[in-house]
Design an enzyme around this catalytic site. Structure first.
Site, PDB file in Angstrom:
ATOM      1  N   HIS A   1       9.136  45.965  10.170  1.00 35.32           N
ATOM      2  CA  HIS A   1       9.012  44.918  11.778  1.00 35.32           C
ATOM      3  C   HIS A   1       9.757  43.636  11.511  1.00 35.32           C
ATOM      4  O   HIS A   1      10.558  43.889  11.715  1.00 35.32           O
ATOM      5  CB  HIS A   1       7.243  45.024  11.866  1.00 35.32           C
ATOM      6  CG  HIS A   1       8.095  44.164  13.547  1.00 35.32           C
ATOM      7  ND1 HIS A   1       7.976  45.272  14.088  1.00 35.32           N
ATOM      8  CD2 HIS A   1       7.693  42.890  13.058  1.00 35.32           C
ATOM      9  CE1 HIS A   1       7.739  43.629  15.722  1.00 35.32           C
ATOM     10  NE2 HIS A   1       7.572  42.326  14.843  1.00 35.32           N
ATOM     11  N   GLU A   2       9.161  43.579  10.238  1.00 35.91           N
ATOM     12  CA  GLU A   2      10.359  42.124   9.989  1.00 35.91           C
ATOM     13  C   GLU A   2      11.377  41.695   9.673  1.00 35.91           C
ATOM     14  O   GLU A   2      12.301  41.412  10.155  1.00 35.91           O
ATOM     15  CB  GLU A   2       8.971  41.477   9.375  1.00 35.91           C
ATOM     16  CG  GLU A   2       7.306  41.241   9.262  1.00 35.91           C
ATOM     17  CD  GLU A   2       7.008  40.227  10.707  1.00 35.91           C
ATOM     18  OE1 GLU A   2       8.586  39.935  11.506  1.00 35.91           O
ATOM     19  OE2 GLU A   2       6.315  40.174  11.728  1.00 35.91           O
TER      20      GLU A   2
ATOM     21  N   HIS B   1      13.334  42.416  12.481  1.00 33.27           N
ATOM     22  CA  HIS B   1      14.436  41.392  13.384  1.00 33.27           C
ATOM     23  C   HIS B   1      15.360  40.851  12.282  1.00 33.27           C
ATOM     24  O   HIS B   1      15.889  39.892  13.340  1.00 33.27           O
ATOM     25  CB  HIS B   1      12.698  40.571  13.430  1.00 33.27           C
ATOM     26  CG  HIS B   1      12.069  40.281  13.892  1.00 33.27           C
ATOM     27  ND1 HIS B   1      11.728  40.462  15.657  1.00 33.27           N
ATOM     28  CD2 HIS B   1      10.320  41.060  13.969  1.00 33.27           C
ATOM     29  CE1 HIS B   1      10.425  40.979  15.887  1.00 33.27           C
ATOM     30  NE2 HIS B   1       9.757  40.477  15.218  1.00 33.27           N
TER      31      HIS B   1
ATOM     32  N   GLU C   1      10.543  42.425  19.898  1.00 34.42           N
ATOM     33  CA  GLU C   1       9.017  42.757  19.477  1.00 34.42           C
ATOM     34  C   GLU C   1       8.623  44.701  19.617  1.00 34.42           C
ATOM     35  O   GLU C   1       8.389  45.430  18.517  1.00 34.42           O
ATOM     36  CB  GLU C   1       7.703  42.213  19.740  1.00 34.42           C
ATOM     37  CG  GLU C   1       7.404  41.046  19.640  1.00 34.42           C
ATOM     38  CD  GLU C   1       7.182  40.967  17.966  1.00 34.42           C
ATOM     39  OE1 GLU C   1       6.362  41.314  17.211  1.00 34.42           O
ATOM     40  OE2 GLU C   1       7.245  39.305  17.668  1.00 34.42           O
TER      41      GLU C   1
END
Length: 262
Positions: free
Chosen positions: A126-127, A130, A190
């Site tokens: 997930h990070e 980003h 997100e």
């Protein structure tokens, strides 16, 4: 007059040179180059390493490094940097982050909630998403344009009236800055990182179904104290879980041997 010229220039630059698309096809305005973002990320990361204790636990470091490496090994070379750097911070925060320039930080507190390698891979994926989706660049660009808009409001309202509303307006725009480059992501970003990150972790051989268990753990860890989704920059846990389940059903069979990190 100079304020109007400055603002006009910013909007012109954004309109002519900074249009892009995110991994899910969203339109983005990106006003900063890859090298500029990598430099900001590197400087912010160095500052954090000076201010936050770094874990010296060899087993914990090896575990986090292993999970992160399996994910980053599936990602093609990126403009602006050549290697991913992973640091484990000794902190009770249940959190992790990734910065432009290939910088990944994981807090030891996260390992109490991400209970296995697949759940940790969900967070790291997930990070990393980003970064690869240029979300930091997007937020900084939005901030730049918003500040130009606020300058226009300053002229229109007059300095005294503008000063009265400035703090409220800045908060509403989400322009809080920590360590130079970390700006709060919006719900759209997100959710996008959830979807893209899930593909990265699954491609690396981790079990995407564990992403649902992770967010159930997150919900339990928050003690039901999460604010309603409408008032939060993050999707609610229930929304996140529903979207993850929908994405899992669309993932291809990568046929990758599951990593053994912990």
């Amino acid at each position: 007059m100079r304020t109007w010229i400055k603002a006009s220039t910013l909007f012109t630059i954004a309109g002519l040179t900074a249009c892009s698309s995110s991994p899910t096809g969203r339109n983005q305005i990106l006003m900063f180059s890859d090298s500029e973002m990598s430099s900001l990320g590197a400087k912010s990361f160095e500052q954090m390493k000076k201010e936050i204790p770094i874990s010296k636990n060899k087993k914990t470091n090896a575990y986090v490094q292993c999970v992160a490496k399996h994910i980053t090994d599936t990602i093609p070379p990126q403009p602006g940097f050549t290697e991913w750097e992973v640091v484990v911070f000794d902190s009770d925060q249940v959190n992790a982050f990734a910065l432009p320039g290939g910088k990944i930080g994981v807090y030891t507190g996260l390992l109490k909630v991400a209970k296995n390698q697949d759940q940790l891979a969900t967070v790291i994926g997930h990070e990393v998403a980003h970064v690869l989706a240029d979300h930091s660049n997007e937020r900084l660009s939005q901030s730049q344009l918003a500040n130009a808009g606020l300058s226009l409001a300053n002229v229109a309202l007059g300095a005294s009236e503008y000063k009265e509303y400035q703090q409220v307006t800045m908060s509403a725009l989400g322009l809080g800055v920590q360590y130079g480059v970390i700006l709060p992501y919006g719900r759209t970003q997100e959710s996008e990182a959830d979807i893209v990150g899930l593909k990265y972790m699954a491609k690396a051989g981790f079990n995407p179904n564990q992403s649902v268990d992770l967010w159930q753990n997150m919900g339990k860890a928050s003690g039901g104290s999460q604010p309603p989704e409408f008032f939060s920059t993050h999707p609610s846990h229930s929304t996140r879980i529903k979207d993850l389940q929908a994405t899992i059903n669309t993932l291809p069979a990568y046929n990758v041997k599951a990593p053994k990190c912990g």
